[in-house]
Design an enzyme around this catalytic site. Structure first.
Site, PDB file in Angstrom:
ATOM      1  N   ASP A   1       0.852  -1.182   0.000  1.00 17.06           N
ATOM      2  CA  ASP A   1       0.000   0.000   0.000  1.00 17.06           C
ATOM      3  C   ASP A   1       0.895   1.242   0.000  1.00 17.06           C
ATOM      4  O   ASP A   1       1.330   1.687  -1.051  1.00 17.06           O
ATOM      5  CB  ASP A   1      -0.914  -0.092   1.219  1.00 17.06           C
ATOM      6  CG  ASP A   1      -1.975   0.972   1.267  1.00 17.06           C
ATOM      7  OD1 ASP A   1      -2.216   1.624   0.242  1.00 17.06           O
ATOM      8  OD2 ASP A   1      -2.592   1.171   2.329  1.00 17.06           O
TER       9      ASP A   1
ATOM     10  N   PHE B   1     -10.562  -0.954  -0.839  1.00 18.47           N
ATOM     11  CA  PHE B   1      -9.997  -1.827   0.175  1.00 18.47           C
ATOM     12  C   PHE B   1     -10.231  -3.279  -0.219  1.00 18.47           C
ATOM     13  O   PHE B   1     -11.351  -3.696  -0.478  1.00 18.47           O
ATOM     14  CB  PHE B   1     -10.581  -1.531   1.566  1.00 18.47           C
ATOM     15  CG  PHE B   1      -9.691  -2.048   2.648  1.00 18.47           C
ATOM     16  CD1 PHE B   1      -8.558  -1.330   3.032  1.00 18.47           C
ATOM     17  CD2 PHE B   1      -9.949  -3.270   3.253  1.00 18.47           C
ATOM     18  CE1 PHE B   1      -7.703  -1.823   4.014  1.00 18.47           C
ATOM     19  CE2 PHE B   1      -9.090  -3.774   4.233  1.00 18.47           C
ATOM     20  CZ  PHE B   1      -7.972  -3.045   4.613  1.00 18.47           C
TER      21      PHE B   1
HETATM   22  P1  IMP Z   1       1.797  -0.486   3.774  1.00 17.11           P
HETATM   23  O1  IMP Z   1       2.800  -0.546   4.896  1.00 17.11           O
HETATM   24  O2  IMP Z   1       1.013   0.792   3.771  1.00 17.11           O
HETATM   25  O3  IMP Z   1       2.381  -0.800   2.417  1.00 17.11           O
HETATM   26  O4  IMP Z   1       0.675  -1.532   4.114  1.00 17.11           O
HETATM   27  C1  IMP Z   1       0.847  -2.855   3.908  1.00 17.11           C
HETATM   28  C2  IMP Z   1      -0.056  -3.651   4.820  1.00 17.11           C
HETATM   29  O5  IMP Z   1      -1.305  -3.004   5.101  1.00 17.11           O
HETATM   30  C3  IMP Z   1      -0.395  -4.942   4.121  1.00 17.11           C
HETATM   31  O6  IMP Z   1       0.542  -5.936   4.443  1.00 17.11           O
HETATM   32  C4  IMP Z   1      -1.788  -5.245   4.628  1.00 17.11           C
HETATM   33  O7  IMP Z   1      -1.701  -5.986   5.818  1.00 17.11           O
HETATM   34  C5  IMP Z   1      -2.394  -3.899   4.930  1.00 17.11           C
HETATM   35  N1  IMP Z   1      -3.253  -3.421   3.834  1.00 17.11           N
HETATM   36  C6  IMP Z   1      -3.035  -2.356   3.040  1.00 17.11           C
HETATM   37  N2  IMP Z   1      -4.005  -2.206   2.131  1.00 17.11           N
HETATM   38  C7  IMP Z   1      -4.870  -3.215   2.341  1.00 17.11           C
HETATM   39  C8  IMP Z   1      -6.098  -3.626   1.694  1.00 17.11           C
HETATM   40  O8  IMP Z   1      -6.608  -3.029   0.733  1.00 17.11           O
HETATM   41  N3  IMP Z   1      -6.676  -4.741   2.200  1.00 17.11           N
HETATM   42  C9  IMP Z   1      -6.174  -5.440   3.230  1.00 17.11           C
HETATM   43  N4  IMP Z   1      -5.042  -5.114   3.859  1.00 17.11           N
HETATM   44  C10 IMP Z   1      -4.393  -3.999   3.423  1.00 17.11           C
END
Ligand code: IMP
Ligand code: MG
Length: 170
Positions: free
Chosen positions: A99, A148
């Site tokens: 994300d 999401f």
């Molecule tokens: P980041 O650190 O912002 O890249 O977030 C990564 C983590 O957030 C992932 O490993 C997921 O656990 C969670 N996450 C981010 N977006 C989503 C989504 O759309 N659905 C479910 N989990 C998400």
């Protein structure tokens, strides 16, 4: 909450096979260590590892971010680290969804400090538009727009992980 199927199970399995074939050929003659980021990665990881035709080793990391569930709060903490030795090894980090890129950036730094020989990233889903930190994804399953995502291991407040298709919440 309403959910729509975004990527059906057949499409997921086909793509997982393609990634597995690519990894098998890229790492021919080697024995990479695949490190899965718990919990969301479980089904993708299990499917991927079993489709790879070369020998691999597996281990897991669990990362927790403080704050709300739908957005990253900025602070990452590893609640479980790798347990098998990875110094001098070829490592592939396997993540469910990227994300903001914060979780992966933190994990990559931690693994690189352990002296890995090489490190590549494999992610089931790349949420391209949301990226804050630059993360190079070597093996990407699918790219998605806003929304999401749940199912095939991905959760919303620990719900929907069991769904066999990748869905989007409305
Ligand atoms: P980041 O650190 O912002 O890249 O977030 C990564 C983590 O957030 C992932 O490993 C997921 O656990 C969670 N996450 C981010 N977006 C989503 C989504 O759309 N659905 C479910 N989990 C998400
Ligand atoms: Mg995750």
């Amino acid at each position: 909450m309403e959910k729509d199927i975004l990527i059906p199970r057949d499409t997921i399995q086909k793509r997982v096979k393609e990634i597995a074939n690519q990894i098998s050929s890229d790492y021919k003659g080697r024995e990479p260590i695949l490190i899965g980021i718990l919990n969301g990665v479980v089904f993708f990881f299990a499917d991927l590892v079993r489709e790879i035709s070369i020998p691999t080793k597996i281990d897991f990391i669990r990362a927790a971010s403080y704050g709300s569930k739908t957005t990253s709060s900025g602070k990452i903490r590893l609640t479980k680290n790798v347990e098998i030795p990875i110094q001098g090894e070829s490592v592939i980090v396997v993540e469910d969804i990227v994300d903001t890129g914060l979780t992966l950036t933190h994990i990559v730094k931690d693994l690189e400090a352990k002296g890995v020989e090489s490190l590549r990233i494999c992610a089931l889903i790349d949420k391209v538009e949301r990226r804050d930190l630059t993360v190079h994804i070597d093996y990407c399953g699918f790219k998605t727009e806003e929304g999401f995502i749940v199912g095939y291991g991905l959760d919303y407040n620990e719900k929907y992980r069991h769904l066999p298709d990748i869905c989007v919440l409305r």
